[in-house]
Design an enzyme around this catalytic site. Structure first.
Site, short mmCIF file in Angstrom:
data_model
loop_
_atom_site.label_atom_id
_atom_site.label_comp_id
_atom_site.label_asym_id
_atom_site.label_seq_id
_atom_site.Cartn_x
_atom_site.Cartn_y
_atom_site.Cartn_z
N SER A 8 0.85 -1.20 0.00
CA SER A 8 0.00 0.00 0.00
C SER A 8 0.89 1.26 0.00
CB SER A 8 -0.90 -0.02 1.23
OG SER A 8 -1.70 1.15 1.24
N HIS A 33 0.09 -1.25 -4.54
CA HIS A 33 -1.34 -0.95 -4.36
C HIS A 33 -1.50 0.57 -4.29
CE1 HIS A 33 -5.41 -1.95 -2.75
NE2 HIS A 33 -5.25 -0.89 -1.96
N ASP A 35 -3.97 3.52 -3.77
CA ASP A 35 -5.29 3.98 -3.36
C ASP A 35 -5.51 5.36 -3.96
OD1 ASP A 35 -6.35 1.96 -1.41
OD2 ASP A 35 -4.45 2.39 -0.42
N GLY A 142 -10.50 4.50 3.43
CA GLY A 142 -10.14 5.92 3.38
C GLY A 142 -8.85 6.24 4.11
N PHE A 143 -8.63 5.56 5.22
CA PHE A 143 -7.45 5.87 6.03
C PHE A 143 -6.72 4.59 6.41
CE2 PHE A 143 -10.40 9.33 6.49
CZ PHE A 143 -9.59 10.45 6.37
N ASP A 176 -8.13 -6.18 1.94
CA ASP A 176 -7.58 -4.83 2.12
C ASP A 176 -7.95 -4.25 3.48
OD1 ASP A 176 -6.48 -2.35 1.75
OD2 ASP A 176 -7.68 -1.81 0.01
N GLY A 177 -6.93 -3.96 4.29
CA GLY A 177 -7.13 -3.28 5.57
C GLY A 177 -6.73 -4.15 6.74
N GLY A 198 -0.02 -2.78 4.50
CA GLY A 198 0.09 -1.35 4.77
C GLY A 198 0.76 -1.07 6.09
#
Ligand code: DX5
Ligand code: ZN
Length: 226
Positions: A8, A33, A35, A142-143, A176-177, A198
């Site tokens: 990320s 990745h 975003d 978003g974050f 993702d996340g 990330g």
């Protein structure tokens, strides 16, 4: 097969980006990745197309575009994506999902639909003949650095089972996340093929990129044991 790892880039050291992207390339990461946000679909703005283009010029790493924008059909034709690259857009962001898939395929890239935490995998039904992957959000997008939403690990397994029951074991699942190493083990076991790394892992700062990717490879040896 081990899980593929997509780095990320919004979590990289943005003021020393060149250093990070070169080091990630050398370490052998599978994808970058990206975003892309518009400040409307999600209340944040991260990487712009110009920055991404500069990155693509400097390294030879496959691109994985995650579009967190309204009307992704307007931005897809602007992406520099080809046959080895991935492009995903949010189910809720467009009135014309078919068109978005078509535009991604016109670029030659693989098309994915992103499901937010509240979206059921059954929404994919009309599109399963046309997509190559699904991106499952584990967090409110978003974050970086947000907590895992309850039930999302189970959703990976349920989505995998549902896809397999439709004879779609070729459709890959991206996760993702909040992917950390311990969780990656389970996420991959339950059907996650491509993991977004990330601030919870690759960019945490506790290991070199090489060590981090090696740890991911060790932790994601076994697959689909649901
Ligand atoms: C969030 C982004 C992710 C994020 C994941 O909207 O899609 O790419 O950076 O990384 P974590 O959760 O580990 O910070
Ligand atoms: Zn993302």
């Amino acid at each position: 097969m081990r899980a593929e790892i997509t780095a990320s880039i919004m979590c990289a050291d943005l003021l020393n980006l060149e250093k990070d992207i070169k080091a990630l390339e050398k370490a052998g990461v599978d994808y970058f990745h990206y975003d892309i946000m518009d400040g409307h679909f999600v209340p944040n703005m991260t990487l712009g197309l110009e920055t991404i283009c500069e990155i693509q010029k400097r390294v030879n790493v496959r691109s994985d575009f995650h579009l967190l924008v309204n009307n992704p059909e307007e931005i897809i034709p602007l992406l520099d994506a080809g046959e080895n690259d991935l492009v995903s857009f949010h189910y809720q962001a467009t009135e014309d999902i078919e068109k978005c898939i078509e535009l991604i395929h016109e670029l030659g890239a693989k098309a994915g639909i992103v499901l937010d935490v509240k979206d059921s995998y059954e929404l994919l039904e009309p599109y399963i003949e046309k997509i190559e992957f699904v991106n499952l959000m584990m967090i409110t997008p978003g974050f970086a650095g947000q907590p895992l939403v309850d039930g999302m690990i189970e959703k990976i397994m349920e989505t995998r089972k549902w896809l397999d029951s439709h004879k779609k074991n070729n459709i890959k699942i991206m996760v993702d996340g909040n992917v950390n190493y311990e969780r990656a083990r389970l996420m991959h076991k339950l059907g996650g093929d491509i993991l977004v790394a990330g601030s919870s892992s690759l960019f945490k700062g506790d290991m070199t990129f090489e060590e981090s990717l090696k740890t991911f490879a060790e932790y994601t040896q076994h697959k689909a044991l649901y």
